[in-house]
Design a protein around this motif. Structure first.
Motif, mmCIF file in Angstrom:
data_model
loop_
_atom_site.group_PDB
_atom_site.id
_atom_site.type_symbol
_atom_site.label_atom_id
_atom_site.label_comp_id
_atom_site.label_asym_id
_atom_site.label_seq_id
_atom_site.Cartn_x
_atom_site.Cartn_y
_atom_site.Cartn_z
ATOM 1 N N VAL A 246 -28.227 2.673 -46.878
ATOM 2 C CA VAL A 246 -29.461 3.359 -46.486
ATOM 3 C C VAL A 246 -29.184 4.147 -45.224
ATOM 4 O O VAL A 246 -28.716 3.592 -44.215
ATOM 5 N N ASP A 247 -29.451 5.427 -45.264
ATOM 6 C CA ASP A 247 -29.230 6.303 -44.119
ATOM 7 C C ASP A 247 -30.568 6.850 -43.647
ATOM 8 O O ASP A 247 -31.226 7.598 -44.379
ATOM 9 N N GLY A 248 -30.988 6.459 -42.461
ATOM 10 C CA GLY A 248 -32.257 6.928 -41.931
ATOM 11 C C GLY A 248 -32.958 5.850 -41.139
ATOM 12 O O GLY A 248 -32.480 4.708 -41.035
ATOM 13 N N ASN A 249 -34.092 6.209 -40.562
ATOM 14 C CA ASN A 249 -34.830 5.299 -39.674
ATOM 15 C C ASN A 249 -35.793 4.413 -40.463
ATOM 16 O O ASN A 249 -36.996 4.645 -40.502
ATOM 17 N N SER B 23 -40.726 1.244 -43.302
ATOM 18 C CA SER B 23 -40.675 2.338 -42.349
ATOM 19 C C SER B 23 -40.707 1.832 -40.920
ATOM 20 O O SER B 23 -41.158 0.717 -40.640
ATOM 21 N N ILE C 239 -34.925 9.838 -45.487
ATOM 22 C CA ILE C 239 -33.895 8.810 -45.619
ATOM 23 C C ILE C 239 -33.252 8.939 -46.984
ATOM 24 O O ILE C 239 -33.886 9.419 -47.947
ATOM 25 N N THR D 139 -33.992 10.125 -52.250
ATOM 26 C CA THR D 139 -34.454 10.638 -50.964
ATOM 27 C C THR D 139 -35.923 10.302 -50.809
ATOM 28 O O THR D 139 -36.726 10.572 -51.715
#
Length: 846
Positions: free
Chosen positions: A782-785, A820, A827, A842
């Motif tokens: 998982v890439d993102g906040n 979140s 993400i 996405t």
């Protein structure tokens, strides 16, 4: 008895300012009091390594520390899901810069358990029960010099086998800080009912409790506006009042809604009331309340009526855990699970065996579920958590709520009613669950339990003793310190003191004794636990008392017994969803697999059976199993599938029989095909060869079935009505997995720290067919906040860590939960195994 509506209480909140770092207090602004906490596990009862919690860890509430650990067969207990308890401390720093003429409340919806509270090092109080809501008035304990405050909460769950199911540990429900004017409506201070409803009008009664903490009398105006679900004002009223200094006042207001819409199961429309306290043309306190108009009635002969419409209660029992997330279940997780149950035709939830969260009840209000809210699993005498119903001894770590019942039961029960009584979904208060076996004379009087065989007489036979014999034994057997009838009378009286608009019930595991011990006398509706065999017995012997099933098996025979009897209003099946715990000595079974959904929220075969029984809409589901493993055999004369034990379906118990969802077997191997459907006729075809159309009326167990030799290719089932094809479903023989397919229930999430997305990974072959007979270990990236809440495959026998990004599949699939944070952006998610890769998802966080 006719009962009309309730409402959902939404107390207005004036949020204060706070931050996390004790050395750097700052005013952040209006913010959620669930955010910016720290946690430390200070004692672990010598069971688990606490290295990850050696230092203060930044967390958000709701929080369950137990689910962060590994399952352990030797150091854990199956009763509570092989996960640890321990002792933890929470702390939070916040600033209230202006305390003049204000009152501040600290409201907790639930902490598990034995919690102590300190504000600026002063003890606020103690709360032992893990499920009841409670609050403190902290006005006088705030730091009025600097405005800087530190809250500390100690949670002691060192008695880690204090329940018969997984409880979780910590502040696992929401926390609110509520600031009000010194003249205000306090926490849980509004009660809305609709005592009269017709098609022309609804009379809405609003009882508002006011508190004046000023040293002077206060004049004010109370204003009430009612809004419909389109935001239009449909009624309003106001009254001028006066309240004495340092005093309380209750105000009763009545408004009328013309041509009201009703709160219904298929249309749960809600109104909104805004109750304002006004002084000198200024609103000093404002409370927003959602409510719905509805009537409920139980009739001993005709069953249950909602808004004067006869309604069968198609209910399930639910424990409070959410699998991966333990007891700290995000609202989106419950929404997904409840929607699946709704799709199956479920219309009612029994929250077993404890009060539910306010958030959960909000969802039931919004989605159209009736709710039985249950208070206690134990009363005067303890249950042995390790030896469920086979009482032997109760050692220190298994001591539960009974230790506090005498002192705390009234407060916990009343807090629950005050907090929940405005929810239109709640139609029953349950004062207890399977209490009888903790009072030995009740079991002895019936003849059950002391000679009980769970696979035999208890479920399928009437009590060994007649009603006259039971009555005589109850009069002559030695009494213990406490009497079940007297305790029931006390609990029922406390309930009616606060709410007479709902029915009081209990889940009676020995109803034959409860009807005669004084217990059932205090109930408006008597719930029968696994005693469908007593429905006729109960109605004949106690014809004036409404009865229903309140804990029953997820099997066709249970619903058949309800469907055939108009005087049985419905049932609550055990369970809607698999739950962690109650797995004593059954490692690696971490959960009880009796549900329609598994612990990951995936549908099980029993889900599809109930969907065919509870829905008018047509449904088709196919399952397969090799003949040698099937519960069916081949009839020597006809070649048709028949039960290995004739009539076994009538006594099927908790767990659905073993079947598969794939079409992968050895060539020519005999396979049993099972189809669960409410179509009149179903035809089976394999590679376009028909294997006969069959009629539902020919299967008393409601399972269409065929025995055929396996042929690689496509299995097709065709649902027919009046001879015409209505629906076709297929499953195909699959090859080796070549791909991982990712799907999500959300492509957009809110940047609020609460929004949750469910990511499902399914193995697929080269043709895109789901592979359900081969397993693989999948790793998610998982890439993102966002936060990774964990992974699971749904199996009750999987003891892989939840807090991971890798998991072995079950039936070729698994689940990732992400939540979140408070940052926006895109993400990306993908998955890999040793040989496979997935598509990329996405999700936009906005």
């Amino acid at each position: 008895m006719k009962i009309a509506l309730r409402s959902i209480l939404k107390i207005s909140v004036i949020l204060v300012f706070f931050s996390l770092n004790a050395q750097n207090y700052s005013e952040i602004g209006n913010h959620d009091f669930n955010q910016y906490w720290e946690f430390k596990l200070v004692e672990n009862t010598g069971i688990y390594d606490t290295q990850q919690y050696d230092n203060w860890t930044k967390i958000s509430i709701p929080h369950d520390w137990s689910v962060d650990f590994s399952f352990d067969a030797e150091k854990g207990e199956g009763a509570t899901g092989y996960l640890p308890g321990g002792k933890g401390t929470y702390r939070k720093e916040f600033i209230i810069s202006d305390t003049k003429e204000t009152t501040t409340y600290l409201l907790f919806d639930g902490i598990y358990n034995n919690s102590k509270f300190y504000l600026n090092d002063k003890l606020l109080g103690f709360h032992p029960y893990g499920y009841s809501p409670f609050y403190f008035d902290i006005t006088d304990d705030l730091n009025k010099t600097t405005g800087k405050n530190q809250l500390k909460v100690d949670v002691n769950r060192k008695k880690y086998v204090d329940s018969r199911w997984y409880t979780g540990s910590g502040i696992y429900r929401n926390v609110k800080l509520i600031r009000k004017n010194n003249l205000h409506i306090p926490v849980w201070g509004i009660f809305i009912t609709t005592p009269e409803i017709t098609t022309e009008k609804a009379i809405v009664n609003i009882k508002s409790s006011l508190k004046n903490k000023f040293p002077e009398n206060q004049n004010f105006e109370i204003q009430i506006k009612i809004y419909d679900d389109k935001g239009e004002v449909v009624s309003q009223t106001s009254q001028s009042k006066s309240i004495e200094a340092k005093n309380d006042l209750e105000i009763e207001s009545t408004v009328q809604i013309s041509n009201p819409y009703l709160w219904k199961l298929d249309s749960p429309r809600l109104y909104k009331a805004v109750v304002s306290i006004v002084q000198n043309n200024n609103i000093i306190d404002e409370n927003t309340i959602k409510f719905g108009a509805r009537e409920i009635e139980f009739d001993a002969d005709k069953g249950f009526f909602l808004n004067k419409e006869h309604t069968k209660i198609k209910g399930v029992c639910l424990h409070h855990d959410g699998g991966i997330v333990g007891a700290a279940v995000p609202k989106d997780v419950w929404r997904r699970r409840l929607q699946k149950l709704k799709d199956a035709g479920c219309n009612a939830i029994r929250i077993s065996h404890n009060p539910g969260s306010d958030e959960f009840l909000d969802l039931c209000d919004e989605m159209g579920f009736l709710v039985q809210d249950e208070f206690f699993d134990e009363w005067d005498n303890p249950k042995d958590k390790r030896f469920n119903m086979n009482e032997r001894s109760v050692d220190d770590i298994t001591r539960g709520y009974t230790e506090y019942f005498q002192e705390w039961a009234e407060k916990d029960l009343k807090n629950t009613i005050l907090a929940h009584r405005n929810h239109p979904s709640i139609f029953q208060w349950s004062i207890g669950n399977e209490i009888e076996w903790t009072y030995p004379r009740n079991a002895d009087a019936t003849g059950f339990f002391n000679n009980m065989d769970w696979s035999g007489n208890y479920f399928w036979e009437e009590p060994p003793h007649s009603t006259a014999q039971i009555k005589e034994k109850l009069a002559t057997l030695p009494r213990g310190k406490y009497d079940i009838g007297k305790t029931a009378k006390k609990l029922a009286a406390w309930t009616r003191e606060l709410d007479t608009t709902r029915y009081i019930t209990a889940n009676c595991i020995l109803p034959s004794a409860s009807h005669l011990s004084g217990y059932a006398d205090e109930l408006d509706v008597v719930g029968y636990s696994y005693r469908r065999v007593l429905y006729d017995y109960g109605h004949e012997n106690y014809p004036d008392k409404p009865i229903m099933g309140t804990e029953n098996l997820v099997q066709w025979h249970e619903w058949k017994a309800v469907k055939e009897r108009p005087f049985i209003s419905g049932t609550f099946l055990w369970t809607g969803i698999d739950y962690m715990g109650e797995s004593n000595g059954q490692w690696p079974r971490k959960a009880t697999p009796s549900g329609m959904l598994d612990v990951a929220g995936f549908e099980k075969p029993s889900y599809h059976m109930m969907k065919t029984l509870w829905n008018d809409d047509p449904h088709l589901y196919v399952a397969t199993q090799k003949l040698e493993k099937s519960i069916f055999k081949e009839d020597e004369n006809t070649g048709e599938p028949v039960e290995r034990k004739k009539g076994a379906w009538k006594k099927a118990l908790w767990v659905w029989h073993d079947v598969n969802e794939h079409w992968n077997y050895k060539d020519q191997e005999k396979v049993v095909i099972e189809v669960y459907s409410n179509y009149d006729e179903v035809e089976l075809c394999v590679n376009e060869q028909s294997y006969k159309t069959k009629k539902l009326e020919d299967f008393e167990d409601r399972i269409y079935k065929w025995i055929i030799p396996f042929h690689k290719g496509e299995l097709k089932i065709i649902g027919k009505k009046d001879g015409e094809i209505e629906e076709i479903k297929t499953i195909k023989t699959t090859s080796e997995p070549k791909n991982i397919k990712l799907t999500t229930d959300k492509t957009v999430m809110q940047a609020n720290g609460y929004s949750v997305a469910h990511i499902i990974a399914q193995l697929e072959d080269a043709d895109g067919n789901p592979v359900k007979n081969i397993e693989d270990k999948i790793t998610f990236s998982v890439d993102g906040n966002v936060s990774i809440l964990g992974v699971d495959n749904g199996s009750a026998f999987s003891v892989q860590d939840y807090k991971s990004n890798s998991v072995q599949t079950n039936n070729g699939k698994c689940l990732l939960l992400i939540q979140s944070q408070n940052e926006k952006g895109d993400i990306t998610i993908f998955a890999t195994s040793e040989k496979l890769t997935s598509n990329q998802l996405t999700i936009n966080i906005k």
